[in-house]
Design a protein around this motif. Sequence first.
Motif, PDB file in Angstrom:
ATOM      1  N   THR A  76      63.306  71.514 -26.931  1.00  0.00           N
ATOM      2  CA  THR A  76      64.059  70.444 -27.591  1.00  0.00           C
ATOM      3  C   THR A  76      63.217  69.174 -27.561  1.00  0.00           C
ATOM      4  OG1 THR A  76      66.150  71.420 -26.846  1.00  0.00           O
ATOM      5  CG2 THR A  76      66.211  69.143 -27.642  1.00  0.00           C
ATOM      6  N   THR A  78      63.012  65.314 -28.839  1.00  0.00           N
ATOM      7  CA  THR A  78      63.755  64.180 -29.385  1.00  0.00           C
ATOM      8  C   THR A  78      62.800  63.013 -29.600  1.00  0.00           C
ATOM      9  OG1 THR A  78      65.779  64.861 -28.246  1.00  0.00           O
ATOM     10  CG2 THR A  78      65.670  62.582 -29.009  1.00  0.00           C
ATOM     11  N   THR A 101      65.946  65.202 -33.593  1.00  0.00           N
ATOM     12  CA  THR A 101      65.980  66.154 -32.486  1.00  0.00           C
ATOM     13  C   THR A 101      65.700  67.526 -33.072  1.00  0.00           C
ATOM     14  OG1 THR A 101      67.578  64.875 -31.189  1.00  0.00           O
ATOM     15  CG2 THR A 101      67.367  67.222 -30.674  1.00  0.00           C
TER      16      THR A 101
END
Length: 279
Positions: A76, A78, A101
Amino acid sequence: MFKKMLSSLLVSAIFVSGSAAAYASPEESAKVPITQTKSISKDLYTVDGDFLGNLNKTTTIEQVTDENGKASYTSTVTKDYELAEEYAAIPAYTEKFADSTEITTFSVNEENELEVNGEVISENDFPTVSFSRPGLGGNSFALNSNDSGGEPTISHYYSNSDRTRYTFGTYSGVSFKFDHGVYVGPTGNNVSRTNIPKTNSNFYDAKAAMDSAETNYRDTYVKASAFAFAAALAFFSMGSVITFIPGGGAAGFAAVDLYNVYSDLQDDVGDAYAAVSHM
């Protein structure tokens, strides 16, 4: 009496719960995730040296290893941008440098093939590098005295002295290898345009893509060096990097991290190629 019974039940419950954890099957133990999180904050600059803004980036990679020792990952990333006022007013820049994201999954299927977001990839999906000088390769686009930066062999622009007309040149893709140092070069088709004014409808799309590529180009160097250290390798290509993902460990984390920034660089160069082609 009731309190004694309740106390005995609680002790028994705790004991059973503890026993279940202590004697968990190898399959259950293997699936305990390991998470790595990295956060950075840095200033961004355009190819020609202007302050572009600031990036706050957090990368979280979760690794789960199955009972056969194969690792899978969920990455992930961001990104939070704060653009300088000049660039915050340009739609091409607010789109290219938009907060985001991105979640990417890496797993091994029953045929022992690596899948990224459910799509099978292999070593053959990555072009190899044939040049021999770190950081450079292929046929360089022509430069002049007003050239102020960027990677002329991959995706590049420069202006005349008063920044009213620009020259753009780019390939359609990026190639990569590590041979006692990082080598990033061009692949695919190339296109160039000269004497382009800022009023051209694709001017800012091309410029924003190349400015983004400038950052991801440098990040690819950093992540490749980190992977070389984690995997204890002096020679590797991007195709061989992905073979370390199923093995897990520090090299697996570093391989995922490198794959992410390399993919971002590929996207930027592809976007630049599309924009310059339509000038």
